[in-house]
Design an enzyme around this catalytic site. Structure first.
Site, short mmCIF file in Angstrom:
data_model
loop_
_atom_site.label_atom_id
_atom_site.label_comp_id
_atom_site.label_asym_id
_atom_site.label_seq_id
_atom_site.Cartn_x
_atom_site.Cartn_y
_atom_site.Cartn_z
N THR A 12 -2.60 1.89 2.62
CA THR A 12 -2.28 0.84 1.65
C THR A 12 -3.34 -0.24 1.57
O THR A 12 -3.18 -1.22 0.84
CB THR A 12 -0.92 0.17 1.99
OG1 THR A 12 -1.03 -0.46 3.27
CG2 THR A 12 0.21 1.16 1.98
N PHE A 14 -5.31 -3.54 2.38
CA PHE A 14 -4.77 -4.83 2.84
C PHE A 14 -3.78 -5.35 1.81
O PHE A 14 -4.05 -6.30 1.08
CB PHE A 14 -5.88 -5.85 3.05
CG PHE A 14 -6.55 -5.78 4.37
CD1 PHE A 14 -5.97 -5.14 5.45
CD2 PHE A 14 -7.77 -6.36 4.57
CE1 PHE A 14 -6.58 -5.07 6.67
CE2 PHE A 14 -8.41 -6.31 5.80
CZ PHE A 14 -7.81 -5.66 6.85
N HIS A 15 -2.63 -4.71 1.76
CA HIS A 15 -1.56 -5.23 0.91
C HIS A 15 -0.63 -6.06 1.77
O HIS A 15 -0.97 -6.41 2.89
CB HIS A 15 -0.86 -4.08 0.18
CG HIS A 15 -1.73 -3.53 -0.91
ND1 HIS A 15 -1.89 -4.20 -2.11
CD2 HIS A 15 -2.51 -2.44 -0.99
CE1 HIS A 15 -2.73 -3.52 -2.87
NE2 HIS A 15 -3.13 -2.44 -2.21
N ALA A 16 0.54 -6.36 1.32
CA ALA A 16 1.42 -7.37 1.92
C ALA A 16 1.55 -7.32 3.44
O ALA A 16 1.20 -8.28 4.13
CB ALA A 16 2.80 -7.31 1.28
N ALA A 19 -1.89 -7.41 5.43
CA ALA A 19 -2.52 -8.71 5.21
C ALA A 19 -1.81 -9.80 6.00
O ALA A 19 -2.44 -10.67 6.60
CB ALA A 19 -2.54 -9.04 3.72
#
Length: 86
Positions: A12, A14-16, A19
């Site tokens: 994924t 650096f998504h939610a 991150a």
């Protein structure tokens, strides 16, 4: 000042969640932490900066850490990024 290039292998990027984990870990450091990706520069202590950088799987980033605990912080963040990819 210390820096290291890292290739993001997390599916994924650096998504939610990734991150948020990175921001939490960087926020514990006394040093400044900057991520360079393509032509973007992001403060690693800001979730909005990281999400705005659009870091996806396969991207190569440079982590730049500057401050009193820079070596420990860099090693810790590199370990975290590698663990997120497992």
């Amino acid at each position: 000042m210390v820096q290291q290039e890292i290739t993001i292998t997390n599916p994924t990027g650096f998504h939610a969640r990734p991150a948020a984990l990175l921001v939490a870990r960087a926020g514990k450091s006394k040093s400044s932490v900057t991520i360079f990706h393509n032509d973007k520069k992001a403060n690693a202590k800001s979730i909005l900066n990281i999400l705005g950088a659009g870091i996806r799987q396969g991207a190569t980033i440079t982590l730049l850490v500057e401050g009193e605990d820079e070596a420990e912080t860099l090693a810790d963040l590199v370990r975290l990024i590698e663990q997120l990819s497992e």
